[in-house]
Enzyme design. Structure first.
Site, PDB file in Angstrom:
ATOM      1  N   ARG A  88       0.870  -1.195   0.000  1.00  0.00           N
ATOM      2  CA  ARG A  88       0.000   0.000   0.000  1.00  0.00           C
ATOM      3  C   ARG A  88       0.894   1.228   0.000  1.00  0.00           C
ATOM      4  O   ARG A  88       1.882   1.256   0.737  1.00  0.00           O
ATOM      5  CB  ARG A  88      -0.854   0.043   1.255  1.00  0.00           C
ATOM      6  CG  ARG A  88      -1.630  -1.236   1.452  1.00  0.00           C
ATOM      7  CD  ARG A  88      -3.092  -0.987   1.496  1.00  0.00           C
ATOM      8  NE  ARG A  88      -3.779  -2.249   1.320  1.00  0.00           N
ATOM      9  CZ  ARG A  88      -4.952  -2.379   0.740  1.00  0.00           C
ATOM     10  NH1 ARG A  88      -5.592  -1.326   0.297  1.00  0.00           N
ATOM     11  NH2 ARG A  88      -5.520  -3.558   0.598  1.00  0.00           N
ATOM     12  N   VAL A  89       0.513   2.219  -0.779  1.00  0.00           N
ATOM     13  CA  VAL A  89       1.274   3.470  -0.802  1.00  0.00           C
ATOM     14  C   VAL A  89       0.936   4.261   0.462  1.00  0.00           C
ATOM     15  O   VAL A  89      -0.244   4.427   0.793  1.00  0.00           O
ATOM     16  CB  VAL A  89       0.902   4.287  -2.058  1.00  0.00           C
ATOM     17  CG1 VAL A  89       1.665   5.599  -2.082  1.00  0.00           C
ATOM     18  CG2 VAL A  89       1.190   3.477  -3.312  1.00  0.00           C
ATOM     19  N   LEU A  90       1.951   4.728   1.166  1.00  0.00           N
ATOM     20  CA  LEU A  90       1.719   5.503   2.398  1.00  0.00           C
ATOM     21  C   LEU A  90       1.643   6.985   2.054  1.00  0.00           C
ATOM     22  O   LEU A  90       2.407   7.485   1.232  1.00  0.00           O
ATOM     23  CB  LEU A  90       2.851   5.251   3.396  1.00  0.00           C
ATOM     24  CG  LEU A  90       2.997   3.797   3.825  1.00  0.00           C
ATOM     25  CD1 LEU A  90       4.191   3.629   4.748  1.00  0.00           C
ATOM     26  CD2 LEU A  90       1.721   3.289   4.502  1.00  0.00           C
ATOM     27  N   ASN A 104      12.014   1.164   2.834  1.00  0.00           N
ATOM     28  CA  ASN A 104      11.320   0.181   2.000  1.00  0.00           C
ATOM     29  C   ASN A 104      12.346  -0.584   1.178  1.00  0.00           C
ATOM     30  O   ASN A 104      13.431  -0.088   0.916  1.00  0.00           O
ATOM     31  CB  ASN A 104      10.363   0.918   1.046  1.00  0.00           C
ATOM     32  CG  ASN A 104       9.582  -0.024   0.157  1.00  0.00           C
ATOM     33  OD1 ASN A 104       9.044  -1.040   0.624  1.00  0.00           O
ATOM     34  ND2 ASN A 104       9.511   0.278  -1.136  1.00  0.00           N
ATOM     35  N   HIS A 106      12.675  -2.486  -2.592  1.00  0.00           N
ATOM     36  CA  HIS A 106      11.999  -2.594  -3.889  1.00  0.00           C
ATOM     37  C   HIS A 106      12.810  -3.540  -4.785  1.00  0.00           C
ATOM     38  O   HIS A 106      14.037  -3.443  -4.834  1.00  0.00           O
ATOM     39  CB  HIS A 106      11.894  -1.209  -4.541  1.00  0.00           C
ATOM     40  CG  HIS A 106      11.130  -1.262  -5.824  1.00  0.00           C
ATOM     41  ND1 HIS A 106       9.757  -1.334  -5.873  1.00  0.00           N
ATOM     42  CD2 HIS A 106      11.558  -1.304  -7.110  1.00  0.00           C
ATOM     43  CE1 HIS A 106       9.375  -1.404  -7.133  1.00  0.00           C
ATOM     44  NE2 HIS A 106      10.442  -1.379  -7.904  1.00  0.00           N
ATOM     45  N   ASP A 138       9.380   8.553   0.823  1.00  0.00           N
ATOM     46  CA  ASP A 138       8.871   9.923   0.826  1.00  0.00           C
ATOM     47  C   ASP A 138       7.496   9.927   0.153  1.00  0.00           C
ATOM     48  O   ASP A 138       6.903   8.862  -0.042  1.00  0.00           O
ATOM     49  CB  ASP A 138       9.874  10.891   0.177  1.00  0.00           C
ATOM     50  CG  ASP A 138      10.089  10.583  -1.298  1.00  0.00           C
ATOM     51  OD1 ASP A 138       9.311   9.780  -1.869  1.00  0.00           O
ATOM     52  OD2 ASP A 138      11.029  11.142  -1.887  1.00  0.00           O
ATOM     53  N   HIS A 168      15.051 -11.919  -4.679  1.00  0.00           N
ATOM     54  CA  HIS A 168      14.711 -12.142  -3.271  1.00  0.00           C
ATOM     55  C   HIS A 168      15.955 -12.496  -2.452  1.00  0.00           C
ATOM     56  O   HIS A 168      16.157 -11.994  -1.355  1.00  0.00           O
ATOM     57  CB  HIS A 168      13.707 -13.304  -3.160  1.00  0.00           C
ATOM     58  CG  HIS A 168      12.342 -12.856  -2.728  1.00  0.00           C
ATOM     59  ND1 HIS A 168      11.185 -13.295  -3.319  1.00  0.00           N
ATOM     60  CD2 HIS A 168      11.946 -12.011  -1.744  1.00  0.00           C
ATOM     61  CE1 HIS A 168      10.141 -12.743  -2.729  1.00  0.00           C
ATOM     62  NE2 HIS A 168      10.573 -11.956  -1.768  1.00  0.00           N
ATOM     63  N   ALA A 170      18.996 -11.690  -3.014  1.00  0.00           N
ATOM     64  CA  ALA A 170      19.807 -10.472  -2.833  1.00  0.00           C
ATOM     65  C   ALA A 170      19.167  -9.560  -1.781  1.00  0.00           C
ATOM     66  O   ALA A 170      19.862  -8.956  -0.953  1.00  0.00           O
ATOM     67  CB  ALA A 170      19.943  -9.733  -4.166  1.00  0.00           C
ATOM     68  N   GLU A 171      17.845  -9.471  -1.793  1.00  0.00           N
ATOM     69  CA  GLU A 171      17.149  -8.647  -0.786  1.00  0.00           C
ATOM     70  C   GLU A 171      17.483  -9.116   0.618  1.00  0.00           C
ATOM     71  O   GLU A 171      17.694  -8.303   1.525  1.00  0.00           O
ATOM     72  CB  GLU A 171      15.626  -8.721  -1.002  1.00  0.00           C
ATOM     73  CG  GLU A 171      15.145  -8.059  -2.268  1.00  0.00           C
ATOM     74  CD  GLU A 171      13.628  -8.094  -2.428  1.00  0.00           C
ATOM     75  OE1 GLU A 171      13.103  -7.261  -3.161  1.00  0.00           O
ATOM     76  OE2 GLU A 171      12.957  -8.957  -1.821  1.00  0.00           O
TER      77      GLU A 171
HETATM   78  C1  GAR Z   1       9.876  -8.302  -2.078  1.00  0.00           C
HETATM   79  O1  GAR Z   1      10.405  -8.791  -3.294  1.00  0.00           O
HETATM   80  C2  GAR Z   1       9.855  -6.780  -2.083  1.00  0.00           C
HETATM   81  O2  GAR Z   1      10.927  -6.225  -2.765  1.00  0.00           O
HETATM   82  C3  GAR Z   1       8.554  -6.511  -2.795  1.00  0.00           C
HETATM   83  O3  GAR Z   1       7.660  -7.454  -2.260  1.00  0.00           O
HETATM   84  C4  GAR Z   1       8.392  -8.648  -1.956  1.00  0.00           C
HETATM   85  C5  GAR Z   1       8.025  -9.071  -0.545  1.00  0.00           C
HETATM   86  O4  GAR Z   1       8.528 -10.351  -0.286  1.00  0.00           O
HETATM   87  N1  GAR Z   1       8.108  -5.161  -2.543  1.00  0.00           N
HETATM   88  C6  GAR Z   1       7.593  -4.388  -3.491  1.00  0.00           C
HETATM   89  O5  GAR Z   1       7.410  -4.748  -4.639  1.00  0.00           O
HETATM   90  C7  GAR Z   1       7.231  -2.990  -3.015  1.00  0.00           C
HETATM   91  N2  GAR Z   1       7.037  -2.105  -4.126  1.00  0.00           N
HETATM   92  P1  GAR Z   1       8.493 -10.958   1.179  1.00  0.00           P
HETATM   93  O6  GAR Z   1       7.050 -10.840   1.693  1.00  0.00           O
HETATM   94  O7  GAR Z   1       8.887 -12.387   0.986  1.00  0.00           O
HETATM   95  O8  GAR Z   1       9.462 -10.194   2.018  1.00  0.00           O
END
Ligand code: GAR
Length: 202
Positions: A88-90, A104, A106, A138, A168, A170-171
């Site tokens: 959701r956009v804040l 966040n 992305h 922001d 994922h 890498a995240e």
């Molecule tokens: C992640 O890939 C994150 O980057 C993306 O949702 C996924 C959540 O995965 N977020 C967005 O796209 C935000 N614009 P998770 O629930 O396994 O952490």
């Protein structure tokens, strides 16, 4: 932490906290989706959990929901709000209540491919390298000051699923490092630039 989905980034950060790599504690895990995996993962770790219904809109919180989120987060005395797949956009009052204290992740190298299904956008565009970005939130969508980025190659035989799963992974490396740096006071914001203390960058 706020999330709408399966919660793998929450798990990566919670594991990094448990391993002593992030000097922080999780004060509240909240979701706009009652069945979200992130809430289940948090319950298993005995962390405070709240499902807060988002209200009548599809992509943002309505006014009552916004108020409910702000009071839940204030009551939990959070210092930093970590969005981990919160879809959701804040806006307005929420951003004002926690200005400069929301981050966040992305799934692309911003400013390329903001918005939904960024991994699919990258594949459709034909880029050879994509990745993930941790940024401050922001008033725009996916456009606050960038804290850290990690690259991921796009392979010739990638499908949206294989590429998303590489992003994922890498995240899960990048996000805990960025949260740790903020918690340690190792980053400072100068306009659009986020500067890391010498020797502390990702
Ligand atoms: C992640 O890939 C994150 O980057 C993306 O949702 C996924 C959540 O995965 N977020 C967005 O796209 C935000 N614009 P998770 O629930 O396994 O952490």
């Amino acid at each position: 932490m706020l999330g709408s989905g399966k919660g793998s980034n929450f798990v990566a950060i919670a594991d990094a906290i448990a391993a002593g790599k992030v000097p922080a504690e999780v004060a509240l895990v909240s979701s706009d989706v009652e069945s979200a995996g992130i809430l289940e993962h948090a319950r298993k770790r005995n962390l405070p959990v709240r499902f807060i219904p988002p209200g009548k809109f599809r992509t943002k919180l309505d006014e009552d929901a916004e108020r409910a989120y702000v009071s839940a987060l204030q009551e939990a005395k959070v210092d930093l709000i970590v969005l981990a797949g919160f879809m959701r956009v804040l806006k307005g009052d929420f951003l004002r209540a926690f200005e400069g204290r929301i981050v966040n992740i992305h799934p692309s190298l911003l400013p390329s491919f903001p918005g939904l299904e960024a991994w699919k956008q990258a594949l459709d565009h034909g880029v050879k390298v994509t990745g993930c970005t941790v940024h401050f939130v922001d008033a725009g969508v996916d456009c606050g000051a960038i804290i850290g980025q990690q690259t991921v190659p796009v392979l010739d035989d990638d499908t949206p699923e294989t590429l998303h799963s590489r992003i994922h992974a890498a995240e899960h490396e990048l996000y805990p490092k960025c949260v740790a740096a903020i918690a340690r006071g190792d980053v400072s914001v100068r306009g659009r630039r986020v500067v890391w203390k010498i020797g502390c960058g990702v």
